[in-house]
Design a protein around this motif. Sequence first.
Motif, short mmCIF file in Angstrom:
data_model
loop_
_atom_site.label_atom_id
_atom_site.label_comp_id
_atom_site.label_asym_id
_atom_site.label_seq_id
_atom_site.Cartn_x
_atom_site.Cartn_y
_atom_site.Cartn_z
N ARG A 802 36.14 41.23 31.53
CA ARG A 802 35.94 42.20 32.59
C ARG A 802 35.85 41.55 33.97
NH1 ARG A 802 38.27 45.79 30.97
NH2 ARG A 802 37.50 47.29 29.46
N GLN A 803 35.50 40.29 34.01
CA GLN A 803 35.49 39.58 35.29
C GLN A 803 36.06 38.18 35.07
OE1 GLN A 803 32.76 40.39 38.08
NE2 GLN A 803 32.79 38.47 39.12
N PHE A 804 37.13 37.89 35.77
CA PHE A 804 37.82 36.64 35.59
C PHE A 804 37.09 35.51 36.31
CE2 PHE A 804 40.88 39.72 34.49
CZ PHE A 804 41.85 39.10 33.71
N PRO A 805 37.18 34.28 35.80
CA PRO A 805 36.63 33.15 36.55
C PRO A 805 37.27 33.08 37.94
CG PRO A 805 37.23 32.49 34.32
CD PRO A 805 37.76 33.88 34.51
N SER A 806 36.47 32.69 38.92
CA SER A 806 36.95 32.72 40.31
C SER A 806 38.01 31.66 40.58
CB SER A 806 35.78 32.55 41.28
OG SER A 806 35.07 31.36 40.98
N GLY A 807 38.02 30.58 39.80
CA GLY A 807 39.02 29.54 40.00
C GLY A 807 40.38 29.95 39.48
N ASN A 808 41.36 29.09 39.69
CA ASN A 808 42.73 29.40 39.27
C ASN A 808 43.19 28.53 38.11
OD1 ASN A 808 43.13 31.33 41.36
ND2 ASN A 808 43.42 29.65 42.81
N ASN A 809 42.27 27.83 37.47
CA ASN A 809 42.66 26.88 36.43
C ASN A 809 42.38 27.36 35.02
OD1 ASN A 809 43.48 24.96 38.40
ND2 ASN A 809 41.33 24.38 38.71
N ALA A 810 41.86 28.58 34.87
CA ALA A 810 41.52 29.07 33.54
C ALA A 810 42.80 29.31 32.74
CB ALA A 810 40.72 30.36 33.64
N GLU A 811 42.69 29.10 31.43
CA GLU A 811 43.82 29.35 30.53
C GLU A 811 43.29 29.95 29.24
OE1 GLU A 811 44.03 24.81 28.69
OE2 GLU A 811 45.49 25.45 30.24
N GLY A 812 44.21 30.46 28.42
CA GLY A 812 43.82 31.09 27.18
C GLY A 812 44.40 32.48 27.06
N ILE A 813 44.26 33.06 25.88
CA ILE A 813 44.86 34.37 25.62
C ILE A 813 44.29 35.44 26.54
CG2 ILE A 813 44.93 36.22 23.90
CD1 ILE A 813 45.42 34.12 21.78
N LEU A 814 43.00 35.36 26.87
CA LEU A 814 42.38 36.40 27.70
C LEU A 814 42.89 36.41 29.13
CD1 LEU A 814 38.64 36.42 26.58
CD2 LEU A 814 40.49 37.91 25.85
N VAL A 815 43.44 35.31 29.59
CA VAL A 815 43.93 35.25 30.97
C VAL A 815 45.44 35.09 31.02
CG1 VAL A 815 41.79 34.41 32.00
CG2 VAL A 815 43.41 32.77 31.05
N ALA A 816 46.11 35.41 29.91
CA ALA A 816 47.58 35.36 29.91
C ALA A 816 48.12 36.33 30.96
CB ALA A 816 48.11 35.72 28.53
N LYS A 817 49.10 35.89 31.72
CA LYS A 817 49.64 36.72 32.80
C LYS A 817 50.55 37.81 32.23
CE LYS A 817 49.48 33.09 36.31
NZ LYS A 817 50.26 32.27 37.28
N PRO A 818 50.65 38.92 32.95
CA PRO A 818 51.56 39.98 32.49
C PRO A 818 52.99 39.46 32.35
CG PRO A 818 50.20 40.73 34.33
CD PRO A 818 49.98 39.26 34.21
N ALA A 819 53.66 39.98 31.37
CA ALA A 819 55.05 39.57 31.16
C ALA A 819 55.94 40.21 32.22
CB ALA A 819 55.51 39.98 29.77
N VAL A 820 56.98 39.49 32.61
CA VAL A 820 57.95 40.00 33.58
C VAL A 820 59.30 40.07 32.88
CG1 VAL A 820 59.06 39.65 35.81
CG2 VAL A 820 56.67 38.95 35.48
N PHE A 821 59.82 41.28 32.71
CA PHE A 821 61.12 41.44 32.06
C PHE A 821 61.72 42.75 32.52
CE2 PHE A 821 58.16 43.54 29.22
CZ PHE A 821 58.82 44.70 28.84
N SER A 822 62.99 42.91 32.26
CA SER A 822 63.69 44.17 32.55
C SER A 822 64.40 44.62 31.28
CB SER A 822 64.70 43.98 33.69
OG SER A 822 65.64 42.97 33.37
N ILE A 823 64.60 45.92 31.17
CA ILE A 823 65.27 46.49 30.01
C ILE A 823 66.74 46.73 30.37
CG2 ILE A 823 65.33 48.41 28.39
CD1 ILE A 823 62.36 48.80 28.88
#
Length: 881
Positions: A802-823
Motif C-alpha cells: 500500500r505504500q512503496f519504499p521512498s527510494g528507487n532501488n526496491a525490487e521484487g514481485i510487489l514492485v514489478a512495473k506495469p507491462a507496456v505492450f500493444s495489441i
Amino acid sequence: MERVVRLTLLGLLLAFGTAAPIKEDWDIYSFHINSTVTSRYATTVITSRVVNRVDAQKEIHFQVRIPKNAFISKFRMRIEGEMYDGVVKAKEQAQQQYTEAVSRGESAGVISSVGRTLEEFKTSVTVAALQKVTFELTYEELLKRTLGKYELQIHARPMQPVKDFKMDVYINEKPGITFVQVKGGLSTNALANAVTKTHAHNQAWVHFYPTEQQQVNCCGEQGMNGDLVVAYDVNRDVSLGDIMVSGGYFVHHFAPSGLPPIPKNVVFIIDRSGSMHGNKMRQTRRALLHILGDLAEEDYFGLIIFDNSVSSWKRELSQANSENLAAAKEFARNIRDAGSTDINAAVLQGAEMLKRNPRDGSASLLILLTDGDPTSGVTNKERIQDNVRKAINKKYPLYCLGFGYDVNFEFLETMALENNGVARRIYEDSDADLQLQGFYEEVANPLLTDVIMIYVGGIDLTKTNFSQYYNGSEIVVAGLIDNNTETFTPRVVALSKSIKMEFESEKDSRLESTGTISDHHLQRVWAYLTVKQLLDKELQLSGAGKENVKKEALELSLKYSFVTQHTSMVVTKPPGENTQVLHKPKEGEKPSRHGHGQAGVGHGVRFGFAPPPPPARMQPPDYDDQSVMLFAGYNPVMAESQDDLQYDSLDFHSMNVPPTDISATEVPPTTQVPWHHKFLLGAENQTIPLCYDVSAKHLKLLQDPDTGLSVNGELRQSLQGGLQEIVIHYKNDQRIEVNTNSITVRDGQHVKAFHWGQDHATAGSATLILRDNEMDVSIGDTRIVILLHQRKGEKLLWPVLRQFPSGNNAEGILVAKPAVFSILQGTSLSARLRFHNREVTALRTSAVDYSKPFAPTLECWSVSPELALQKELSDFLVTQL
C-alpha cells in the motif's frame, strides 16, 4: 451548476474544540473512509475509532466535513457494546426535542458551512475510563459532470497522526472508465507514495494509506490537513447515453459527444456599485479580459455595467472579431466602482439586448455578476423576479453569480432557477477571477438547445426539459417504469443550430435490468434527484403550491432518511448525555465554528435518522497499485473486537464481484500438487492485464537495499495458489513471520507471538494492526497489508503493497512495473501482442485476483513470466524465507 463536480468525501477530525488532542488522554487508533461510486452515485462511510487512555471519563468530539450537495443518511455510535443511532425527523418534531434539551441546559450540535464545498458535522460523547467509542457517518451524493470529468475531493484533517489511517475509493461504471487521475496536496511530496490507484475497464480503485511516521514527517504532530482529488470520466459510445434499469426504476445519463458547438449570444451584466470597490473590481476586470479573449469569432456579445444607473459598451450585440474584442477589453479595463445597485434595470436591459438581436442557430444566455442587494430603482425582490421572468419568457437561461457573503444569495438563486439557470457563489479569495473564468468555461460551448427527454412508459419522472446542454456536462433523468422494460422507450429531442435532432436506442435493442446494480440503488438515485429538484422548485413557488412541494420533499426525505432543509437528525446518546439536533445550513451563510444554545445559532444542519432500508455499505476493493493486481481477502466487518461496530450485509451484486468462497478446483489428497500461482500484472493503457505462471517454492516479494527491508513468501502446494507463509526482515535482524494461524516477531533471542484479530501491536520499529483477516504492517515509510483468505476450507495469504519504499532501488514481485505492450490483433481466445520490438501470441484466460475484495476472477492475457516481468524469473526467487 457546480464549478467542478466534487464528491467531498471528508475531513474528519476528533478534537477538543479546535485544539489538537492530547495523545496521552485519548487516541484515534483507527480512521477509515470507504467511498463507493456506482454509476455516478456515491455512498461514503466514515468510521473513526477512539480510545480513552486515562483512568477517568473524557468528553470526545467527533467532527467531519461533508459535501454541501450531499445528504447525510446515517449516523451512529457504539459505546461499551451499545449502539446509539441518530434519528431523522421532521424539522418541527426535532425542534421540539431540541428545545426541551436546551431548557435542561444541554447543548445543540450543528452542521455549519465551512467554505466553497464543505459543511462540518460535529457531535461529542463522554467515554468512560479506558473505553472505546466508534463513530460512523454515512452520506450520499449524485456526482455531476463538469468540464468533461467527475471529481471526488477528499479533505483529510484528523488533527493527529493515526496508526490505522485508510482511505479507499471504489468506482464502478457500467459504460467503462476512460481515465482516472489523482491530484491534490495529499498526493504530493512526502505523501506521494502513499497513494495507489488501479483502473481496469469499468472499475477503478484509489487507496491512500500513509504510515504514522509519514504523517509525522509530512505534517508534524498536528496530523494531515489537505485534499486528495480523484477525477474520472466514462465512455460515451452511444448517442442516447447510459440507461440503467433495476427494480422498477431507471436512471438515464445523457451526454452525447461529437456534436458541433453552437454559436452563442452572451451578455455580461457587471455590478460596478461602490461595494465592488478594491479587489472585487480588480478581479472582475481580470476575469472579464480573459473571458473576452476566449470568445469564438462566430459568437456575439454585449457588455452592460450598472450601479444606480445602467450603461452599455454598445447598444447592440457585437461580433467577437479581433477589432471588437480589442475595443471591449479597453472598455473593461476602465470599469470603476461607484454608486448604488439597480439590478432590475440592468437585467431588463440585458434581456432587451438579446431580444433585439435574434440569430437563428445560436444559443443565448445572460450572466449577471453582483455583490449586493438591489438598493436603487425597483428594490422589491419579488417584483424584480417577476419583471425578469416576464422579460426572458423562458427563451434563454440567466446565470447569477453572487460575489462574497454579503450578497442575498437566495434572491439570486430563485431568480436563476426561474429562468432555467443556476446561481453560483464567487468567494472573496485570491482566486476569485479564476472562479469567474471557471464558471464561464462551463457554459462556453453549448451543443444543444431546447432539450426534451421523452420516456414512453415512464412515470414519476424528474426534470425532463433543459434549455441548453453544454460540452463537458451531463443531463440526468430518473423515474419509475410503469409496466415493464419492453414497453419502456426512451427518446431525446433537441436542437443543434436550429436543426432538430433525435436520439433513440437501436431498433433491435432492448433495455435489460443490469445485474451489477442492486434494486435499491437506482431508487435512491431517483429519490436524491427528486428531493433536490423539489427543494429548487419550492424556492420558486408561493402559497399553496409552495406548501405542497414542501410536503412532498419532506415525505421523501423522511422515507429515505435524507437530512435536508425540512428534516433534522436527533443524535441520541447514553443516559445523562446531551441531546443534539443537527441542521443543514443554507448556501450563503457565513462559516460558523460552533452551534450552542438557541435554535438557528451556528447555521446548523438539521439531522436525524429514520430506518428505511439502509444503503448497502460496500467496502471498496483492496486492489493493488499500478502493476501487481495480487491479493484480496477483504473482511466487510473489519472490526478490531466484538465490541466494535459491525457493518451491514454487503450487496455482492452491486459490486460486480463474487463472494470470497468462490468455486475452486478440488484436488484429491493423493495428488502431488506443485508450488504454483498464477500472477496478475497490470498493463499501461490496457484494461485487460497480463498473467503469468510461477512454479517455485520461495519468492522474493520485496527487497529494499536502502532500508534493509525484505519480504519473502512461500507458495502453497495447491492449485488455488496463494502463499502459506510470509517473512518480513527489517532493522537489526528483526523479522515478522506470518502464517495463516499466527504471527511471530523475532528480535534476536526475544520472541513475541500474536494472533489474527488481536488489535494493535508494536514490534521494534514496526507497527502491526491485526484484524480477523487483515494484517497491516508499517515499517518506516513502507506499508504492507497482508490479507487472509479462506477458499473451500483452505486458508491462504497474499500481500498488497500500500505504500512503496521512498527510494528507487526496491525490487521484487510487489514492485514489478506495469507491462507496456500493444495489441496488434486479437480474438476472444487469443491475441498478438507487441512488447517493444518483440511480438508474441498470448492466450486469453483468467486468474483469481487476491488483491481485490472477495477474490474475483479476471480475464487476462497469459504470457511467460520473463516477458511480463522483463527479467529472468530467477531474479524473483530466493532459496529460503
